[in-house]
Design an enzyme around this catalytic site. Structure first.
Site, PDB file in Angstrom:
ATOM      1  N   MET A 117     -10.903  -6.166   4.551  1.00 12.74           N
ATOM      2  CA  MET A 117     -10.548  -5.418   5.596  1.00 12.74           C
ATOM      3  C   MET A 117      -9.707  -6.409   7.378  1.00 12.74           C
ATOM      4  SD  MET A 117     -10.337  -3.026   4.283  1.00 12.74           S
ATOM      5  CE  MET A 117      -9.419  -1.902   4.991  1.00 12.74           C
ATOM      6  N   HIS A 168      -8.068   0.697  -4.238  1.00 10.07           N
ATOM      7  CA  HIS A 168      -9.145   0.695  -3.357  1.00 10.07           C
ATOM      8  C   HIS A 168      -9.422   2.177  -2.766  1.00 10.07           C
ATOM      9  CE1 HIS A 168      -9.555  -0.592   1.560  1.00 10.07           C
ATOM     10  NE2 HIS A 168     -11.035  -0.038   0.338  1.00 10.07           N
ATOM     11  N   GLY A 209      -1.051   1.282   9.509  1.00 12.56           N
ATOM     12  CA  GLY A 209      -0.050   1.518  10.645  1.00 12.56           C
ATOM     13  C   GLY A 209      -1.558   1.452  12.000  1.00 12.56           C
ATOM     14  N   GLY A 267      -9.693   3.489   6.763  1.00  9.00           N
ATOM     15  CA  GLY A 267      -8.573   5.291   6.928  1.00  9.00           C
ATOM     16  C   GLY A 267      -7.262   5.434   6.892  1.00  9.00           C
ATOM     17  N   PHE A 268      -7.027   4.622   7.889  1.00  8.16           N
ATOM     18  CA  PHE A 268      -5.795   4.729   8.003  1.00  8.16           C
ATOM     19  C   PHE A 268      -4.012   3.547   8.205  1.00  8.16           C
ATOM     20  CE2 PHE A 268      -5.953   8.977   9.870  1.00  8.16           C
ATOM     21  CZ  PHE A 268      -7.439   8.909   9.736  1.00  8.16           C
ATOM     22  N   ASP A 317      -4.786   3.614  -1.507  1.00 12.10           N
ATOM     23  CA  ASP A 317      -6.026   3.501  -1.205  1.00 12.10           C
ATOM     24  C   ASP A 317      -5.998   5.202  -1.804  1.00 12.10           C
ATOM     25  OD1 ASP A 317      -3.702   1.976   1.079  1.00 12.10           O
ATOM     26  OD2 ASP A 317      -6.143   1.664   0.185  1.00 12.10           O
ATOM     27  N   SER A 364       0.720  -0.964   0.210  1.00 11.22           N
ATOM     28  CA  SER A 364      -0.226  -0.548  -0.643  1.00 11.22           C
ATOM     29  C   SER A 364       0.826   1.180   0.337  1.00 11.22           C
ATOM     30  CB  SER A 364      -1.194  -0.014   1.533  1.00 11.22           C
ATOM     31  OG  SER A 364      -1.402   0.946   1.545  1.00 11.22           O
ATOM     32  N   MET A 408      -9.156   7.674  -0.536  1.00 14.52           N
ATOM     33  CA  MET A 408      -9.903   8.202  -0.176  1.00 14.52           C
ATOM     34  C   MET A 408     -10.307   9.766  -0.003  1.00 14.52           C
ATOM     35  SD  MET A 408      -7.402   6.480   3.786  1.00 14.52           S
ATOM     36  CE  MET A 408      -6.931   4.970   3.505  1.00 14.52           C
ATOM     37  N   MET A 423     -12.412   3.991  -1.605  1.00 19.21           N
ATOM     38  CA  MET A 423     -13.147   4.428   0.389  1.00 19.21           C
ATOM     39  C   MET A 423     -13.572   5.681  -0.262  1.00 19.21           C
ATOM     40  SD  MET A 423     -10.283   2.506   2.475  1.00 19.21           S
ATOM     41  CE  MET A 423      -8.851   2.480   0.943  1.00 19.21           C
ATOM     42  N   ASP A 482      -6.547  -7.202   4.237  1.00 19.56           N
ATOM     43  CA  ASP A 482      -5.831  -5.443   3.916  1.00 19.56           C
ATOM     44  C   ASP A 482      -5.863  -4.730   5.360  1.00 19.56           C
ATOM     45  OD1 ASP A 482      -6.638  -2.591   2.147  1.00 19.56           O
ATOM     46  OD2 ASP A 482      -5.036  -2.890   3.301  1.00 19.56           O
ATOM     47  N   GLY A 483      -5.018  -4.649   6.415  1.00 19.51           N
ATOM     48  CA  GLY A 483      -4.614  -3.646   7.151  1.00 19.51           C
ATOM     49  C   GLY A 483      -3.652  -4.532   7.794  1.00 19.51           C
ATOM     50  N   GLY A 484      -2.584  -3.614   8.827  1.00 19.64           N
ATOM     51  CA  GLY A 484      -2.410  -4.416   9.316  1.00 19.64           C
ATOM     52  C   GLY A 484      -1.272  -5.767   9.537  1.00 19.64           C
ATOM     53  N   HIS A 533      -1.019  -0.692  -4.270  1.00 21.85           N
ATOM     54  CA  HIS A 533      -2.244  -0.981  -3.974  1.00 21.85           C
ATOM     55  C   HIS A 533      -1.906   0.655  -3.349  1.00 21.85           C
ATOM     56  CE1 HIS A 533      -5.612  -2.195  -1.660  1.00 21.85           C
ATOM     57  NE2 HIS A 533      -5.608  -1.531  -0.517  1.00 21.85           N
ATOM     58  N   GLY A 539       1.343  -1.828   4.481  1.00 15.50           N
ATOM     59  CA  GLY A 539       2.014  -0.166   3.424  1.00 15.50           C
ATOM     60  C   GLY A 539       3.226  -0.539   4.473  1.00 15.50           C
TER      61      GLY A 539
HETATM   62  C1  DX5 Z   1      -6.341   1.665   5.455  1.00 18.54           C
HETATM   63  C2  DX5 Z   1      -6.220   0.799   3.954  1.00 18.54           C
HETATM   64  C3  DX5 Z   1      -4.817  -0.343   4.431  1.00 18.54           C
HETATM   65  C4  DX5 Z   1      -3.594   0.940   4.613  1.00 18.54           C
HETATM   66  C5  DX5 Z   1      -2.955  -0.408   5.194  1.00 18.54           C
HETATM   67  O1  DX5 Z   1      -7.981   2.614   4.926  1.00 18.54           O
HETATM   68  O2  DX5 Z   1      -7.027   0.183   3.326  1.00 18.54           O
HETATM   69  O3  DX5 Z   1      -4.681  -0.150   2.753  1.00 18.54           O
HETATM   70  O4  DX5 Z   1      -3.045   1.646   3.758  1.00 18.54           O
HETATM   71  O5  DX5 Z   1      -1.402   0.435   5.717  1.00 18.54           O
HETATM   72  P1  DX5 Z   1      -1.188  -0.691   6.618  1.00 18.54           P
HETATM   73  O6  DX5 Z   1      -0.367  -2.465   6.015  1.00 18.54           O
HETATM   74  O7  DX5 Z   1       0.505  -0.232   6.975  1.00 18.54           O
HETATM   75  O8  DX5 Z   1      -2.033  -1.279   8.060  1.00 18.54           O
HETATM   76 ZN    ZN Z   2      -6.586  -0.618   1.401  1.00 14.55          ZN
END
Ligand code: DX5
Ligand code: ZN
Length: 219
Positions: free
Chosen positions: A138, A67, A146, A143-144, A36, A9, A38, A69, A176-178, A34, A198
């Site tokens: 997800m 992606h 980390g 949204g973010f 993102d 990401s 937003m 959002m 996707d996420g963490g 990827h 990411g």
């Molecule tokens: C969050 C995004 C994810 C995020 C993943 O809304 O959709 O793609 O950037 O980032 P990490 O891997 O840092 O959780």
């Molecule tokens: Zn994403």
């Protein structure tokens, strides 16, 4: 068994040099990028839109795993297709007609992705599983970058895998996420075949992208 792919990401990249960053990802062995998107409305953050994607398109040959959002999403699908998206993933809550939005992406000859937030049930998309190419699970609230991984979503992946096998369906399952080195094996064993990351890819091991991508692939 589908090949495990990594979709880094760019939300965690250096936004002052995104072109250089996606080249680093390509050289580091990323399978796709990827992106993102937003809008500060569907999620409480604002990132990039079609003009930036169009500019990045020239910098890299990898597939853009976009992606979205954003809401309402339907009327913007075409501009992301035109900007160079290869996979367009939408959230069912962001359109008042999921079937029409899926058809729209299909008409534009792009891969169709649908994303489920941590609290969203598979029932939301049960009727469309034969019409989509990718399901984005997800493991954080969107949204973010980390954020902390939510392991409870692994059950959803296992359920999806069962539905896929019982109905001879072929969609990709992306998480996707963490995602990090401690949970990537669990995600793969649950049935995910595309991992988004990411923070782990850009920040671990002094930002050694190649090493981080290989570690996530359990290599
Ligand atoms: C969050 C995004 C994810 C995020 C993943 O809304 O959709 O793609 O950037 O980032 P990490 O891997 O840092 O959780
Ligand atoms: Zn994403």
């Amino acid at each position: 068994m589908k090949k495990i792919q990594i979709s880094p990401s760019i939300l965690s990249a250096d936004f002052s040099q995104l072109g250089v960053e996606i080249k680093r990802l390509e050289e580091g062995g990323a399978d796709m990028i990827h992106v993102d998107v937003m809008d500060g409305h569907f999620v409480p953050n604002l990132t990039i839109g079609p003009p930036v994607i169009k500019a990045l398109r020239k910098q890299c040959d990898l597939k853009f795993d976009v992606h979205l959002m954003i809401s309402p999403v339907h009327k913007y699908i075409e501009s992301y297709a035109d900007a160079g998206a290869d996979i367009i993933t939408i959230h069912p809550e962001a359109t008042d007609n999921l079937e029409a939005s899926i058809l729209k992406i299909r008409e534009l000859n792009k891969k169709v992705g649908v994303s489920l937030n941590p609290e969203s049930k598979i029932d939301l998309i049960k009727g469309f599983l034969d019409k989509i190419d990718l399901i984005l699970i997800m493991s954080v609230n969107p949204g973010f970058g980390g954020q902390k991984f939510m392991p409870e979503v692994l059950e959803k992946i296992k359920e999806l895998k069962k539905i896929q096998n019982n109905n001879n369906l072929d969609f990709d399952i992306e998480i996707d996420g963490g995602i990090n080195f401690d949970n990537c094996k669990d995600a793969i064993e649950a049935g995910a075949n595309i991992l988004v990351s990411g923070t782990t890819i850009f920040k671990s091991n002094n930002g050694d992208i190649k090493k981080n991508i290989n570690l996530l692939k359990l290599k």
